[in-house]
Design an enzyme around this catalytic site. Structure first.
Site, PDB file in Angstrom:
ATOM      1  N   LYS A 246      47.326  37.784  47.131  1.00 46.18           N
ATOM      2  CA  LYS A 246      47.266  37.673  45.669  1.00 46.18           C
ATOM      3  C   LYS A 246      48.603  37.172  45.145  1.00 46.18           C
ATOM      4  O   LYS A 246      49.625  37.819  45.305  1.00 46.18           O
ATOM      5  CB  LYS A 246      46.923  39.028  45.041  1.00 46.18           C
ATOM      6  CG  LYS A 246      47.003  39.049  43.504  1.00 46.18           C
ATOM      7  CD  LYS A 246      46.577  40.402  42.919  1.00 46.18           C
ATOM      8  CE  LYS A 246      46.844  40.471  41.417  1.00 46.18           C
ATOM      9  NZ  LYS A 246      46.448  41.773  40.822  1.00 46.18           N
ATOM     10  N   ASP A 251      51.530  39.343  35.541  1.00 48.63           N
ATOM     11  CA  ASP A 251      50.250  39.838  35.047  1.00 48.63           C
ATOM     12  C   ASP A 251      50.455  40.524  33.703  1.00 48.63           C
ATOM     13  O   ASP A 251      50.838  41.688  33.634  1.00 48.63           O
ATOM     14  CB  ASP A 251      49.651  40.820  36.075  1.00 48.63           C
ATOM     15  CG  ASP A 251      48.278  41.309  35.656  1.00 48.63           C
ATOM     16  OD1 ASP A 251      47.715  40.764  34.675  1.00 48.63           O
ATOM     17  OD2 ASP A 251      47.758  42.241  36.320  1.00 48.63           O
ATOM     18  N   LYS A 258      48.249  44.257  28.671  1.00 47.52           N
ATOM     19  CA  LYS A 258      48.780  45.539  29.142  1.00 47.52           C
ATOM     20  C   LYS A 258      49.772  46.095  28.122  1.00 47.52           C
ATOM     21  O   LYS A 258      50.539  45.327  27.545  1.00 47.52           O
ATOM     22  CB  LYS A 258      49.554  45.332  30.463  1.00 47.52           C
ATOM     23  CG  LYS A 258      48.710  45.135  31.702  1.00 47.52           C
ATOM     24  CD  LYS A 258      49.630  44.960  32.916  1.00 47.52           C
ATOM     25  CE  LYS A 258      48.861  44.588  34.175  1.00 47.52           C
ATOM     26  NZ  LYS A 258      48.005  45.649  34.700  1.00 47.52           N
ATOM     27  N   ASP A 269      53.351  41.230  40.907  1.00 53.22           N
ATOM     28  CA  ASP A 269      51.913  41.068  41.129  1.00 53.22           C
ATOM     29  C   ASP A 269      51.600  39.910  42.089  1.00 53.22           C
ATOM     30  O   ASP A 269      50.443  39.615  42.353  1.00 53.22           O
ATOM     31  CB  ASP A 269      51.181  40.908  39.793  1.00 53.22           C
ATOM     32  CG  ASP A 269      49.800  41.551  39.826  1.00 53.22           C
ATOM     33  OD1 ASP A 269      49.545  42.383  40.717  1.00 53.22           O
ATOM     34  OD2 ASP A 269      48.966  41.199  38.965  1.00 53.22           O
ATOM     35  N   ASP A 328      42.251  41.981  32.629  1.00 48.99           N
ATOM     36  CA  ASP A 328      43.330  42.527  33.455  1.00 48.99           C
ATOM     37  C   ASP A 328      42.866  42.770  34.899  1.00 48.99           C
ATOM     38  O   ASP A 328      43.687  43.052  35.768  1.00 48.99           O
ATOM     39  CB  ASP A 328      43.844  43.827  32.820  1.00 48.99           C
ATOM     40  CG  ASP A 328      45.199  44.251  33.343  1.00 48.99           C
ATOM     41  OD1 ASP A 328      45.826  43.438  34.063  1.00 48.99           O
ATOM     42  OD2 ASP A 328      45.619  45.381  33.035  1.00 48.99           O
ATOM     43  N   GLU A 330      42.144  40.645  37.090  1.00 45.65           N
ATOM     44  CA  GLU A 330      42.193  39.217  37.414  1.00 45.65           C
ATOM     45  C   GLU A 330      42.384  38.944  38.899  1.00 45.65           C
ATOM     46  O   GLU A 330      41.974  37.910  39.408  1.00 45.65           O
ATOM     47  CB  GLU A 330      43.324  38.534  36.612  1.00 45.65           C
ATOM     48  CG  GLU A 330      44.730  38.623  37.236  1.00 45.65           C
ATOM     49  CD  GLU A 330      45.273  40.040  37.348  1.00 45.65           C
ATOM     50  OE1 GLU A 330      44.781  40.924  36.618  1.00 45.65           O
ATOM     51  OE2 GLU A 330      46.173  40.271  38.184  1.00 45.65           O
ATOM     52  N   ARG A 332      41.078  40.227  41.610  1.00 47.69           N
ATOM     53  CA  ARG A 332      39.849  40.097  42.406  1.00 47.69           C
ATOM     54  C   ARG A 332      39.169  38.764  42.142  1.00 47.69           C
ATOM     55  O   ARG A 332      38.438  38.248  42.988  1.00 47.69           O
ATOM     56  CB  ARG A 332      38.923  41.290  42.129  1.00 47.69           C
ATOM     57  CG  ARG A 332      38.400  41.378  40.732  1.00 47.69           C
ATOM     58  CD  ARG A 332      37.860  42.766  40.399  1.00 47.69           C
ATOM     59  NE  ARG A 332      38.929  43.730  40.192  1.00 47.69           N
ATOM     60  CZ  ARG A 332      38.745  45.046  40.022  1.00 47.69           C
ATOM     61  NH1 ARG A 332      37.527  45.550  40.044  1.00 47.69           N
ATOM     62  NH2 ARG A 332      39.766  45.857  39.822  1.00 47.69           N
TER      63      ARG A 332
END
Ligand code: BES
Ligand code: MN
Ligand code: ZN
Length: 478
Positions: A246, A251, A258, A269, A328, A330, A332
């Site tokens: 990833k 993020d 967030k 992230d 959020d 994102e 996956r």
């Protein structure tokens, strides 16, 4: 070896050369270093010359973890150093006890005099090397530390290779998003590929739509730096391993923004990408007889007028539709398209690594790398390997009964099941939907050490890479 492959200026590159995580190559003038496990202390002291045992007793040396004592000669100069490695019980509560001593030793060169007495010698020596890590890109370099000549019985090059891989991972994660966006993550991957003669293919911007990576595009399209998929290949014989990391360079949460506290650390992230790149560097340096592929969806989950929205339904590369119930969730989404591509190649094993859920951190905390696999033998191999190399992992379940939680009403899948029960498991089940083959393993890592520990300063940290490296021969049968 220069391990940080990002966009470094000249002085930063020099710094890297001056402060590599390596052993001393000195051939003389080193001081003896004794590393003593507390349970060996009495016997060891008895075998020492009188003035040495007297000095240790006078100083009440107990061989506690991190305890360091210099023993003077008759001229008052140090003749040896003795460091404690603690008891079996205190060692079981941590790792890298020798690293705890390194920071307290004077900046001289030592050689380990009692290597044969040290349990888990390789891991202790790796810890010594990793204790030399410091993230100095934005400040004056740390002061030099004690150096060590590696015992002859130990494969110094291998340990230096592991340390260099870990350093790459840490440097990539520690670098703030302003200097580690998709452009820089691509540059770092390009440099790594160049260094080892790997090939690399990058699919960027609108080409993601043309080449059918719609979810990578959707997540990354709001950012200034275009979203992209990095695809690196190395090796042309042997079993095929595909690593997917990833690479969310920052993020924000997207339109489901967030709150500040949760966003604070989100430069990390891309920790999954950084970890698979560190692992790839180890695999290529050690010339493992495998065919390696590394896939990194590199994006920033940003806020803008063209951002993807809650309620949108995306059609993935695999054809499955996904209802966005939280922008959020994102990671996956970008991983799903990369995993679908990974599978088209029918590799022997696919492994994804991602800072995927806060739920994983809540479940196991920052020390353990939770992983999912359908294979009991792989799980056993990985757990055993993790133990040997002090890179702890913990198996989590692909729990079939929770499949229904990721099935909403009007699409095939829901990216953020309401309620958040078993958040790490449902995220893993979501990813598994994009990989039909059984040989799939997923790590939901944290990539960050919140409090300083021996060999693991506060900040970025690799998780699971060394355990995987150690397990690979068993997993891929080479
Ligand atoms: N990158 C985060 C996960 C994360 C958060 C990892 C904190 C480590 C520490 C991920 O993209 C995310 O935001 N996940 C959400 C998913 C939820 C909306 C279903 C989460 O875990 O809260
Ligand atoms: Mn997120
Ligand atoms: Zn994320």
């Amino acid at each position: 070896m220069q391990s940080f492959a990002g966009r470094l200026n000249e002085s930063q590159q020099l710094k890297d050369e001056y402060m590599p995580l390596t052993f001393s190559k000195a051939t003389n003038g080193s001081l003896p270093l004794y590393a003593i496990q507390a349970e060996q202390l009495d016997n060891w002291i008895k075998a020492q010359p009188k003035e040495v045992s007297a000095w240790l007793k006078a100083n009440a040396f107990a061989a506690n973890i991190g305890e360091v004592i210099l023993v003077p000669n008759s001229k008052g100069m140090p003749q040896m150093a003795v460091v404690g490695l603690g008891t079996p019980a205190t060692r079981s509560r941590g790792r890298f006890e020798l690293a705890a001593a390194r920071a307290k030793l004077p900046a001289q060169t030592f050689h380990l005099e009692n290597a044969q007495d040290v349990d888990g010698l390789d891991v202790q020596l790796l810890g010594w090397l990793l204790a030399g890590y410091s993230f100095d890109r934005y400040r004056k370099p740390a002061t030099p530390m004690a150096d060590l000549i590696c015992p002859e019985t130990v494969d110094a090059t291998r340990l230096e290779t592991l340390a260099a891989g870990e350093k790459l991972t840490r440097d990539l994660i520690n670098t703030p998003a302003a200097d580690m966006g998709p452009d820089a993550l691509e540059a770092a991957t390009q440099s790594l590929a160049e260094m080892f003669g790997a090939s690399i293919h990058v699919t960027k911007g609108d080409d993601l739509l043309i080449d059918n990576f719609p979810m990578i595009h959707a997540v990354g399209r709001a950012a200034e730096q275009t979203p992209r998929l990095l695809d690196m290949r190395w090796g042309d014989t042997g079993p095929k391993l595909t690593l997917v990391g990833k690479g969310v360079c920052f993020d924000t949460g997207g339109l489901n923004l967030k709150p500040g506290g949760s966003m604070a650390l989100m430069k990390k992230d891309m920790g999954g990408a950084a970890t698979v790149l560190g692992l790839a560097q180890m695999v290529m340096s050690l010339k493992l007889p495998i065919q390696l592929r590394v896939l990194i969806p590199a994006v920033e989950n940003a806020v803008s007028g063209n951002a993807f929205r809650p309620g949108d339904i995306l059609t993935s590369r695999k054809g499955l539709t996904v209802e966005i119930n939280n922008t959020d969730a994102e990671g996956r989404l970008v991983l799903a398209d990369a995993l679908a591509l990974a599978e088209e190649d029918a590799p022997d094993q696919i492994i994804s690594m991602a800072t995927l859920t806060g739920a994983a951190r809540v479940a196991v905390g920052p020390d353990l790398a939770p992983f999912y696999t359908n294979s009991d033998t792989l799980a056993a191999a990985l757990t055993g390997a993790a133990d040997r190399v002090a890179d702890p992992v913990w198996r989590m379940p692909f729990w079939d009964p929770y499949e229904k939680m990721i099935e909403p009403g009007i699409a095939d899948l829901d990216n953020a099941p309401a309620g958040g029960f078993a958040g790490s498991i449902t995220a893993a089940l979501f990813l598994r939907r994009f990989v039909d083959m059984d040989a799939y393993t997923h790590f939901d890592i944290y990539g960050w050490n919140p409090t300083a520990a021996p060999a693991r300063p506060k900040g970025a940290v690799g998780m699971g890479a060394r355990a995987l490296l150690e397990a690979l021969p068993e997993v891929l049968e080479f």
